[in-house]
Design an enzyme around this catalytic site. Structure first.
Site, PDB file in Angstrom:
ATOM      1  N   GLU A   1       4.515  -5.201   7.108  1.00  0.00           N
ATOM      2  CA  GLU A   1       3.791  -4.133   7.808  1.00  0.00           C
ATOM      3  C   GLU A   1       4.285  -3.918   9.236  1.00  0.00           C
ATOM      4  OE1 GLU A   1       2.409  -6.519   5.949  1.00  0.00           O
ATOM      5  OE2 GLU A   1       0.806  -5.674   4.721  1.00  0.00           O
TER       6      GLU A   1
ATOM      7  N   GLU B   1      -0.763  -9.114  -0.814  1.00  0.00           N
ATOM      8  CA  GLU B   1      -2.188  -9.350  -0.554  1.00  0.00           C
ATOM      9  C   GLU B   1      -3.011  -9.302  -1.848  1.00  0.00           C
ATOM     10  OE1 GLU B   1      -1.938  -6.295   2.518  1.00  0.00           O
ATOM     11  OE2 GLU B   1      -2.852  -7.697   3.925  1.00  0.00           O
TER      12      GLU B   1
ATOM     13  N   GLY C   1       0.571  -4.924   0.873  1.00  0.00           N
ATOM     14  CA  GLY C   1      -0.612  -4.922   0.012  1.00  0.00           C
ATOM     15  C   GLY C   1      -0.354  -5.570  -1.338  1.00  0.00           C
TER      16      GLY C   1
ATOM     17  N   ALA D   1       0.872  -1.171   0.000  1.00  0.00           N
ATOM     18  CA  ALA D   1       0.000   0.000   0.000  1.00  0.00           C
ATOM     19  C   ALA D   1       0.910   1.222   0.000  1.00  0.00           C
ATOM     20  CB  ALA D   1      -0.870  -0.026   1.245  1.00  0.00           C
TER      21      ALA D   1
HETATM   22  N1  CO8 Z   1       4.644   3.195  -0.577  1.00  0.00           N
HETATM   23  C1  CO8 Z   1       5.074   4.365  -1.116  1.00  0.00           C
HETATM   24  N2  CO8 Z   1       6.225   4.498  -1.786  1.00  0.00           N
HETATM   25  C2  CO8 Z   1       7.006   3.391  -1.915  1.00  0.00           C
HETATM   26  C3  CO8 Z   1       6.631   2.150  -1.381  1.00  0.00           C
HETATM   27  C4  CO8 Z   1       5.389   2.066  -0.685  1.00  0.00           C
HETATM   28  N3  CO8 Z   1       4.912   0.916  -0.183  1.00  0.00           N
HETATM   29  N4  CO8 Z   1       7.602   1.254  -1.657  1.00  0.00           N
HETATM   30  C5  CO8 Z   1       8.559   1.917  -2.350  1.00  0.00           C
HETATM   31  N5  CO8 Z   1       8.192   3.211  -2.500  1.00  0.00           N
HETATM   32  C6  CO8 Z   1       8.943   4.282  -3.177  1.00  0.00           C
HETATM   33  C7  CO8 Z   1      10.138   4.738  -2.345  1.00  0.00           C
HETATM   34  O1  CO8 Z   1       9.735   5.664  -1.359  1.00  0.00           O
HETATM   35  C8  CO8 Z   1      11.024   5.335  -3.408  1.00  0.00           C
HETATM   36  O2  CO8 Z   1      10.520   6.613  -3.735  1.00  0.00           O
HETATM   37  P1  CO8 Z   1      11.548   7.888  -3.852  1.00  0.00           P
HETATM   38  O3  CO8 Z   1      12.432   7.511  -5.013  1.00  0.00           O
HETATM   39  O4  CO8 Z   1      10.630   9.015  -4.111  1.00  0.00           O
HETATM   40  O5  CO8 Z   1      12.295   7.924  -2.580  1.00  0.00           O
HETATM   41  C9  CO8 Z   1      10.770   4.433  -4.627  1.00  0.00           C
HETATM   42  O6  CO8 Z   1       9.527   3.785  -4.369  1.00  0.00           O
HETATM   43  C10 CO8 Z   1      11.853   3.377  -4.802  1.00  0.00           C
HETATM   44  O7  CO8 Z   1      11.951   2.664  -3.586  1.00  0.00           O
HETATM   45  P2  CO8 Z   1      13.356   2.385  -2.851  1.00  0.00           P
HETATM   46  O8  CO8 Z   1      14.327   3.500  -3.146  1.00  0.00           O
HETATM   47  O9  CO8 Z   1      13.068   2.107  -1.411  1.00  0.00           O
HETATM   48  O10 CO8 Z   1      13.816   1.068  -3.630  1.00  0.00           O
HETATM   49  P3  CO8 Z   1      14.794  -0.084  -3.101  1.00  0.00           P
HETATM   50  O11 CO8 Z   1      15.052  -0.950  -4.282  1.00  0.00           O
HETATM   51  O12 CO8 Z   1      15.944   0.490  -2.368  1.00  0.00           O
HETATM   52  O13 CO8 Z   1      13.944  -0.905  -2.003  1.00  0.00           O
HETATM   53  C11 CO8 Z   1      11.952  -2.026  -1.185  1.00  0.00           C
HETATM   54  C12 CO8 Z   1      12.815  -1.650  -2.418  1.00  0.00           C
HETATM   55  C13 CO8 Z   1      12.711  -3.006  -0.294  1.00  0.00           C
HETATM   56  C14 CO8 Z   1      10.699  -2.705  -1.740  1.00  0.00           C
HETATM   57  C15 CO8 Z   1      11.577  -0.757  -0.383  1.00  0.00           C
HETATM   58  O14 CO8 Z   1      11.072   0.237  -1.283  1.00  0.00           O
HETATM   59  C16 CO8 Z   1      10.542  -0.983   0.679  1.00  0.00           C
HETATM   60  O15 CO8 Z   1      10.840  -1.505   1.740  1.00  0.00           O
HETATM   61  N6  CO8 Z   1       9.280  -0.536   0.417  1.00  0.00           N
HETATM   62  C17 CO8 Z   1       8.208  -0.610   1.383  1.00  0.00           C
HETATM   63  C18 CO8 Z   1       7.695  -2.018   1.530  1.00  0.00           C
HETATM   64  C19 CO8 Z   1       6.606  -2.078   2.580  1.00  0.00           C
HETATM   65  O16 CO8 Z   1       6.804  -1.809   3.748  1.00  0.00           O
HETATM   66  N7  CO8 Z   1       5.396  -2.441   2.149  1.00  0.00           N
HETATM   67  C20 CO8 Z   1       4.259  -2.567   3.026  1.00  0.00           C
HETATM   68  C21 CO8 Z   1       3.470  -1.291   3.051  1.00  0.00           C
HETATM   69  S1  CO8 Z   1       2.124  -1.328   4.205  1.00  0.00           S
HETATM   70  C22 CO8 Z   1       0.909  -2.237   3.435  1.00  0.00           C
HETATM   71  O17 CO8 Z   1       1.045  -2.631   2.323  1.00  0.00           O
HETATM   72  C23 CO8 Z   1      -0.377  -2.599   4.116  1.00  0.00           C
HETATM   73  C24 CO8 Z   1      -0.640  -1.788   5.280  1.00  0.00           C
HETATM   74  C25 CO8 Z   1      -1.867  -2.242   5.982  1.00  0.00           C
HETATM   75  C26 CO8 Z   1      -2.372  -1.148   6.858  1.00  0.00           C
HETATM   76  C27 CO8 Z   1      -3.784  -1.384   7.253  1.00  0.00           C
HETATM   77  C28 CO8 Z   1      -4.455  -0.062   7.613  1.00  0.00           C
HETATM   78  C29 CO8 Z   1      -5.976  -0.204   7.691  1.00  0.00           C
END
Ligand code: CO8
Length: 257
Positions: free
Chosen positions: A131, A111, A108, A65
């Protein structure tokens, strides 16, 4: 129709939906959700389409997400608007949907892949529910669908540690149906979808409904449900055609998509 976050194509009887937010590793924001709903609705209305492939990029199916969109959400808004409940429409697609996963399928993203009927993964795929590292928990079905797919031990491991698993481990665990070389992913998924789309639509949809029922009910009720669906298929022209073609040793020509 032109979308901001998706690329939608048709390949014969298959609809190919590609999530396309490369700047955010295909993070799932509200635009992706509303456009996916529109794209799915259009493909479901199109009688020429018998199956859907949902994919992302080589680097990411979807990295979760959208954390940037979600970070300022407060409890009252999340609760009042039943945040994420809109994804149920994607999970409840009636036509078969194959997830073709390359790269990250996290949070997400994992999921949404699990909302599809089955997952074909490239050797580069990485699955996880990270998460917990953000101090939340899976919110789009991960705690339920992952547990049903891989069992309690592996689901707890992934959800509590936030670690990723690679494609081989995902296949061993039963999360993924097939693992293929990265350059074959789309061909393999499109070929599987084309095969499904070549069969009778009502039979395919009922097969999907019957399998999904296994997660919702007792064995006895599930067996009765399956039998009733099976009986009902004898009311279709395609059943007559399928069996007549087998007996006559010819290819069937199904009428219903
Ligand atoms: N959301 C927003 N932006 C993201 C996300 C994300 N999930 N993942 C990556 N990006 C963005 C980064 O911020 C970055 O943007 P910018 O260049 O502007 O800084 C760009 O994508 C590239 O990402 P990275 O530089 O981090 O790329 P890497 O190759 O170094 O790393 C990873 C890749 C390991 C995938 C890393 O991006 C990462 O850890 N991403 C987040 C993964 C994560 O935590 N996902 C779970 C999110 S929470 C969810 O899905 C459900 C939540 C449920 C909540 C329930 C509420 C009701």
């Amino acid at each position: 129709m032109a979308y901001e976050t998706l690329i939608v194509e048709t390949h014969g009887a298959v609809g190919l939906v590609r999530i396309n937010r490369p700047q955010a590793l295909n993070a799932l924001n509200s635009t992706v959700l509303s456009e996916l709903k529109q794209a799915y609705a259009a493909l479901h209305l199109d009688d020429a389409i018998g199956a859907i492939v949902l994919t992302g990029s080589e680097k990411a199916f979807a990295a979760g997400a959208d954390i940037k969109e979600m970070q300022s959400l407060d409890f009252v808004d999340a609760y009042k608007n039943d945040f994420f409940s809109g994804w149920a429409e994607i999970a409840n697609a009636r036509k078969p949907v194959i997830a073709a996963v390359s790269g990250f399928a996290l949070g997400g993203g994992c999921e949404v892949a699990m909302m599809c009927d089955f997952i074909i993964a490239s050797e580069t795929a990485k699955f996880g529910q990270p998460e917990i590292t953000l101090s939340v928990i899976p919110g789009m079905g991960g705690s339920q669908r992952l547990t049903r797919a891989v069992g309690k031990a592996k689901a707890m491991d992934l959800i509590l540690t936030g670690r990723m698993m690679d494609a081989a481990e995902a296949e061993r665990s039963g999360l993924v149906a097939r693992v293929v070389p990265a350059d074959k992913l789309l061909d393999e998924a499109l070929a599987a979808a084309a095969k499904i789309a070549s069969y009778s639509g009502p039979a395919v949809m009922m097969a999907k409904e019957a399998v999904n029922r296994a997660f919702e009910t007792t064995l006895e009720e599930g067996l009765r449900f399956e039998r009733r669906l099976f009986h009902s298929l004898f009311a279709t022209e395609d059943q007559k055609e399928g069996m007549a073609a087998f007996v006559a040793k010819r290819k069937p020509a199904f009428k219903n998509r």
